[in-house]
Write an enzyme that holds these catalytic residues in place. Structure first.
Site, PDB file in Angstrom:
ATOM      1  N   HIS A 124       0.808  -1.224   0.000  1.00 54.11           N
ATOM      2  CA  HIS A 124       0.000   0.000   0.000  1.00 54.11           C
ATOM      3  C   HIS A 124       0.842   1.276   0.000  1.00 54.11           C
ATOM      4  CE1 HIS A 124      -3.684   2.022  -0.159  1.00 54.11           C
ATOM      5  NE2 HIS A 124      -4.387   1.295   0.686  1.00 54.11           N
ATOM      6  N   ASP A 148      -2.529   1.294  -4.756  1.00 61.18           N
ATOM      7  CA  ASP A 148      -3.777   1.534  -4.034  1.00 61.18           C
ATOM      8  C   ASP A 148      -4.844   0.552  -4.489  1.00 61.18           C
ATOM      9  OD1 ASP A 148      -4.752   2.560  -6.475  1.00 61.18           O
ATOM     10  OD2 ASP A 148      -3.967   4.542  -5.972  1.00 61.18           O
TER      11      ASP A 148
END
Ligand code: CAO
Length: 262
Positions: A232, A236
């Site tokens: 992350h 995304d």
């Protein structure tokens, strides 16, 4: 006729009778200490490093009807070349074609130099369960390989892997990984990224389940679950969802893969 989805060993019911010998009845089993060795040592190092990556998960299901039929058609032609054709080469090729559209999923993050390294080769790793533990060899340059060539290389890796004689080059240089736990069982998983990669996909077992078709009728469907984990810090959810949609579209409409085969 029903198409067998998994090998006999994978579908065999686990019943107590399968345990040939009863364990000794004793309440006095001493503790036992065993030195860590080989792949387990490697796994401790890799997975500890993986723990510093902020993982997020994304899951979906894939209708495998067309691919199950297609593989059934192609199995014989592959066998003529001495190659066993499972679903893995399709999962791997579809991932490579999707990676071409989403190069960031095939990248590495270099925190020290604050750069992202986009890898030119799609060296797709596959988690392999062997007697000596989990190993993750990779198929090099999938972007240049036909599905038959990927299958042949997988056969080789599996043969060598099961003997425990994979070479260093077989297990290094991976850029993205798939873990087909479905050859053993299961639906969803929470896979752990193999650093310095940034994403991994785990694939469950194909199951026959009721689903609605486009006319609203309930149809017998062969469904497969995929669970992605991604880094992350540079990926995304929206990117992973788009990547997964594309991968899924190639598996649900395998003819569309033809457009990209070299
Ligand atoms: N759903 C349904 N059937 C499946 C399947 C799935 N997800 N995956 C494999 N099968 C079928 C294959 O098509 C093959 O069927 P046929 O005998 O009809 O050809 C049969 O099951 C056996 O396949 P296989 O396991 O020999 O070969 P593969 O290419 O599908 O998978 C490998 C190879 C190395 C990925 C697999 O053997 C393996 O080791 N899986 C475990 C991975 C693992 O441990 N992951 C966890 C890592 S994290 O701890």
């Amino acid at each position: 006729a029903d198409i067998p989805l998994v090998s006999a060993s994978a579908t065999t019911k686990i019943v107590p009778a399968a345990v040939k010998r009863l364990p000794p009845v004793t309440t006095n089993v001493p503790d036992r200490r065993e030195p860590l060795k080989g792949y387990t040592k490697g796994m401790i190092k890799t997975m500890t490093a993986a723990n510093s990556i902020p993982h997020f998960g994304y899951c979906d299901e894939v209708n495998m009807g067309e691919l199950v039929a297609l593989r059934n058609q192609l199995k014989k032609s592959s066998a003529d070349y001495g190659v066993k054709l499972t679903f893995m080469p399709f999962f791997i090729k579809a991932a490579s074609v999707a990676l071409t559209q989403f190069p960031i999923v095939n990248s590495s993050l270099d925190v020290a130099s604050e750069t992202i390294l986009y890898k030119g080769s799609h060296n797709i790793g596959l988690a392999m369960d062997t007697k000596i533990g989990l190993i993750v060899p990779n198929v090099k340059n999938v972007q240049q390989l036909s599905i038959l060539e990927i299958a042949a290389e997988l056969n080789r890796l599996q043969e060598v892997g099961l003997k425990g004689s994979l070479k260093t080059e077989d297990i290094t240089g991976g850029t993205f990984t798939l873990s087909n736990i479905g050859s053993i069982g299961g639906t969803y998983m929470k896979p752990v990224i193999m650093p310095p990669e940034v994403a991994i996909g785990a694939i469950g077992k194909i199951q026959v389940l009721p689903r609605f078709d486009s006319n609203g009728n309930v149809v017998r469907s062969q469904m497969l679950n995929v669970s992605w984990s991604a880094d992350h810090r540079i990926l995304d959810g929206a990117t992973m969802a788009r990547f997964s949609n594309l991968w899924k579209s190639y598996l649900e409409n395998p003819a569309s893969l033809l457009l990209y085969l070299k």
